[in-house]
Design a protein around this motif. Structure first.
Motif, PDB file in Angstrom:
ATOM      1  N   LYS A  57      42.419  61.926 101.433  1.00 52.44           N
ATOM      2  CA  LYS A  57      42.584  61.342 102.881  1.00 52.44           C
ATOM      3  C   LYS A  57      41.810  59.934 102.538  1.00 52.44           C
ATOM      4  O   LYS A  57      42.335  59.190 103.467  1.00 52.44           O
ATOM      5  CB  LYS A  57      41.765  62.617 103.679  1.00 52.44           C
ATOM      6  CG  LYS A  57      42.634  63.363 104.100  1.00 52.44           C
ATOM      7  CD  LYS A  57      41.968  64.638 105.094  1.00 52.44           C
ATOM      8  CE  LYS A  57      42.719  65.574 105.273  1.00 52.44           C
ATOM      9  NZ  LYS A  57      41.911  66.501 106.423  1.00 52.44           N
TER      10      LYS A  57
ATOM     11  N   ARG B   8      35.968  77.229  94.313  1.00 50.91           N
ATOM     12  CA  ARG B   8      37.273  76.885  94.341  1.00 50.91           C
ATOM     13  C   ARG B   8      37.367  76.141  95.562  1.00 50.91           C
ATOM     14  O   ARG B   8      37.912  74.861  95.936  1.00 50.91           O
ATOM     15  CB  ARG B   8      38.357  77.994  94.378  1.00 50.91           C
ATOM     16  CG  ARG B   8      39.806  77.900  94.404  1.00 50.91           C
ATOM     17  CD  ARG B   8      40.810  78.660  94.387  1.00 50.91           C
ATOM     18  NE  ARG B   8      40.421  79.599  93.338  1.00 50.91           N
ATOM     19  CZ  ARG B   8      40.187  81.095  93.400  1.00 50.91           C
ATOM     20  NH1 ARG B   8      39.724  81.567  94.505  1.00 50.91           N
ATOM     21  NH2 ARG B   8      39.611  81.716  92.429  1.00 50.91           N
ATOM     22  N   GLU B   9      36.742  76.590  96.652  1.00 54.29           N
ATOM     23  CA  GLU B   9      36.669  75.868  97.909  1.00 54.29           C
ATOM     24  C   GLU B   9      35.993  74.596  98.106  1.00 54.29           C
ATOM     25  O   GLU B   9      36.320  73.584  98.601  1.00 54.29           O
ATOM     26  CB  GLU B   9      35.826  76.808  99.052  1.00 54.29           C
ATOM     27  CG  GLU B   9      35.833  76.434 100.424  1.00 54.29           C
ATOM     28  CD  GLU B   9      34.796  76.945 101.279  1.00 54.29           C
ATOM     29  OE1 GLU B   9      34.837  76.636 102.448  1.00 54.29           O
ATOM     30  OE2 GLU B   9      33.880  77.415 100.732  1.00 54.29           O
ATOM     31  N   TYR B  10      34.802  74.408  97.344  1.00 51.46           N
ATOM     32  CA  TYR B  10      34.170  73.130  97.015  1.00 51.46           C
ATOM     33  C   TYR B  10      35.084  72.343  96.512  1.00 51.46           C
ATOM     34  O   TYR B  10      35.382  70.931  96.928  1.00 51.46           O
ATOM     35  CB  TYR B  10      32.852  73.206  96.179  1.00 51.46           C
ATOM     36  CG  TYR B  10      32.181  72.044  95.903  1.00 51.46           C
ATOM     37  CD1 TYR B  10      31.536  71.255  96.929  1.00 51.46           C
ATOM     38  CD2 TYR B  10      32.244  71.385  94.693  1.00 51.46           C
ATOM     39  CE1 TYR B  10      30.803  70.028  96.670  1.00 51.46           C
ATOM     40  CE2 TYR B  10      31.730  70.181  94.423  1.00 51.46           C
ATOM     41  CZ  TYR B  10      31.083  69.304  95.456  1.00 51.46           C
ATOM     42  OH  TYR B  10      30.517  68.338  95.117  1.00 51.46           O
TER      43      TYR B  10
ATOM     44  N   HIS C  74      38.471  72.208  96.650  1.00 58.92           N
ATOM     45  CA  HIS C  74      39.323  72.035  97.462  1.00 58.92           C
ATOM     46  C   HIS C  74      38.931  70.969  98.539  1.00 58.92           C
ATOM     47  O   HIS C  74      39.813  69.957  98.880  1.00 58.92           O
ATOM     48  CB  HIS C  74      39.856  73.392  98.334  1.00 58.92           C
ATOM     49  CG  HIS C  74      41.149  73.306  99.052  1.00 58.92           C
ATOM     50  ND1 HIS C  74      42.330  72.730  98.417  1.00 58.92           N
ATOM     51  CD2 HIS C  74      41.069  73.384 100.348  1.00 58.92           C
ATOM     52  CE1 HIS C  74      43.080  72.588  99.329  1.00 58.92           C
ATOM     53  NE2 HIS C  74      42.644  73.186 100.528  1.00 58.92           N
ATOM     54  N   LYS C  75      37.907  71.161  98.985  1.00 60.43           N
ATOM     55  CA  LYS C  75      37.266  70.297 100.148  1.00 60.43           C
ATOM     56  C   LYS C  75      37.164  68.904  99.316  1.00 60.43           C
ATOM     57  O   LYS C  75      37.433  67.879  99.999  1.00 60.43           O
ATOM     58  CB  LYS C  75      35.947  70.656 100.589  1.00 60.43           C
ATOM     59  CG  LYS C  75      35.997  72.118 101.772  1.00 60.43           C
ATOM     60  CD  LYS C  75      34.738  72.538 102.109  1.00 60.43           C
ATOM     61  CE  LYS C  75      34.628  73.413 102.949  1.00 60.43           C
ATOM     62  NZ  LYS C  75      33.644  73.929 103.598  1.00 60.43           N
ATOM     63  N   LEU C  76      36.570  68.808  98.354  1.00 68.17           N
ATOM     64  CA  LEU C  76      36.365  67.451  97.571  1.00 68.17           C
ATOM     65  C   LEU C  76      37.664  66.872  97.360  1.00 68.17           C
ATOM     66  O   LEU C  76      37.672  65.639  97.705  1.00 68.17           O
ATOM     67  CB  LEU C  76      35.510  67.711  96.323  1.00 68.17           C
ATOM     68  CG  LEU C  76      35.210  66.287  95.383  1.00 68.17           C
ATOM     69  CD1 LEU C  76      34.405  65.683  96.124  1.00 68.17           C
ATOM     70  CD2 LEU C  76      34.693  66.965  94.298  1.00 68.17           C
ATOM     71  N   THR C  77      38.600  67.357  96.901  1.00 71.72           N
ATOM     72  CA  THR C  77      40.150  66.822  96.514  1.00 71.72           C
ATOM     73  C   THR C  77      40.662  66.217  97.817  1.00 71.72           C
ATOM     74  O   THR C  77      41.303  65.339  97.825  1.00 71.72           O
ATOM     75  CB  THR C  77      40.867  67.742  95.807  1.00 71.72           C
ATOM     76  OG1 THR C  77      40.962  68.952  96.670  1.00 71.72           O
ATOM     77  CG2 THR C  77      40.381  67.837  94.313  1.00 71.72           C
ATOM     78  N   THR C  78      40.567  67.168  98.901  1.00 72.01           N
ATOM     79  CA  THR C  78      41.362  66.853 100.000  1.00 72.01           C
ATOM     80  C   THR C  78      40.563  65.548 100.750  1.00 72.01           C
ATOM     81  O   THR C  78      41.202  64.647 101.193  1.00 72.01           O
ATOM     82  CB  THR C  78      41.038  68.022 101.253  1.00 72.01           C
ATOM     83  OG1 THR C  78      39.849  68.550 101.235  1.00 72.01           O
ATOM     84  CG2 THR C  78      42.333  69.062 100.729  1.00 72.01           C
ATOM     85  N   HIS C  79      39.259  65.619 100.439  1.00 71.34           N
ATOM     86  CA  HIS C  79      38.749  64.376 101.032  1.00 71.34           C
ATOM     87  C   HIS C  79      38.874  63.048 100.342  1.00 71.34           C
ATOM     88  O   HIS C  79      39.172  62.048 100.846  1.00 71.34           O
ATOM     89  CB  HIS C  79      37.142  64.595 100.971  1.00 71.34           C
ATOM     90  CG  HIS C  79      36.071  63.313 101.173  1.00 71.34           C
ATOM     91  ND1 HIS C  79      35.857  62.998 102.333  1.00 71.34           N
ATOM     92  CD2 HIS C  79      35.386  62.434 100.232  1.00 71.34           C
ATOM     93  CE1 HIS C  79      35.130  61.899 102.197  1.00 71.34           C
ATOM     94  NE2 HIS C  79      34.675  61.703 101.032  1.00 71.34           N
TER      95      HIS C  79
ATOM     96  N   GLN D 107      33.615  80.481  96.159  1.00 74.03           N
ATOM     97  CA  GLN D 107      32.867  79.217  96.469  1.00 74.03           C
ATOM     98  C   GLN D 107      33.088  77.885  95.715  1.00 74.03           C
ATOM     99  O   GLN D 107      33.313  76.968  96.249  1.00 74.03           O
ATOM    100  CB  GLN D 107      31.466  79.654  96.363  1.00 74.03           C
ATOM    101  CG  GLN D 107      30.906  80.407  97.554  1.00 74.03           C
ATOM    102  CD  GLN D 107      29.474  80.794  97.552  1.00 74.03           C
ATOM    103  OE1 GLN D 107      28.980  80.572  96.453  1.00 74.03           O
ATOM    104  NE2 GLN D 107      29.056  81.361  98.713  1.00 74.03           N
TER     105      GLN D 107
ATOM    106  N   TYR E   6      29.901  62.471  92.790  1.00 74.88           N
ATOM    107  CA  TYR E   6      29.905  63.541  93.813  1.00 74.88           C
ATOM    108  C   TYR E   6      29.098  64.657  92.705  1.00 74.88           C
ATOM    109  O   TYR E   6      29.453  64.720  91.814  1.00 74.88           O
ATOM    110  CB  TYR E   6      31.266  63.989  93.931  1.00 74.88           C
ATOM    111  CG  TYR E   6      32.103  62.917  94.846  1.00 74.88           C
ATOM    112  CD1 TYR E   6      31.806  63.078  96.358  1.00 74.88           C
ATOM    113  CD2 TYR E   6      33.032  62.240  94.312  1.00 74.88           C
ATOM    114  CE1 TYR E   6      32.474  62.198  97.340  1.00 74.88           C
ATOM    115  CE2 TYR E   6      33.634  61.225  95.296  1.00 74.88           C
ATOM    116  CZ  TYR E   6      33.329  61.432  96.523  1.00 74.88           C
ATOM    117  OH  TYR E   6      34.012  60.456  97.429  1.00 74.88           O
TER     118      TYR E   6
END
Length: 107
Positions: free
Chosen positions: A85, A73-75, A77-82, A71, A4
């Motif tokens: 899942k 932290r958000e990236y 967070h999105k990567l880890t949730t992806h 920004q 990634y």
């Protein structure tokens, strides 16, 4: 084998760097003027908090740094949730790079 990309928040980091320079310059000038007033024994010397430009630079610098941090932290967070899942099992390996450098067969 899937890599990634690392997050690039270059816009706000550049802005924060610029405001950091302005902040440092303005703080230095304010400190210099405070000392000058103190040495001249002015009746009502100014304090460091009375310089508005320095305070504006401080607030702008803090905003840009906070936006860049948010920004990042958000990236993450999105990567880890992806990843959570998408995969059932996630294993994390804690490597010590110092040991890898010592043993060239592992590096």
């Amino acid at each position: 084998g899937l890599k990634y990309p690392s997050f690039n928040s270059s816009y706000f980091e550049k802005k924060a760097k610029i405001w950091q320079k302005k902040y440092s310059r303005r703080r230095h000038l304010a400190k210099f003027l405070v000392l000058q007033n103190k040495n001249k024994r002015v009746l009502c010397p100014r304090s460091l908090e009375s310089f508005a430009n320095w305070q504006k630079a401080q607030k702008s610098k803090a905003k840009c740094q906070a936006k860049a941090a948010n920004q990042r932290r958000e990236y993450l967070h999105k990567l880890t949730t992806h990843l959570v899942k998408q995969y059932d099992v996630i294993a994390i390996e804690d490597l010590k790079t110092k040991n890898l450098q010592k043993n060239h067969h592992l590096a």
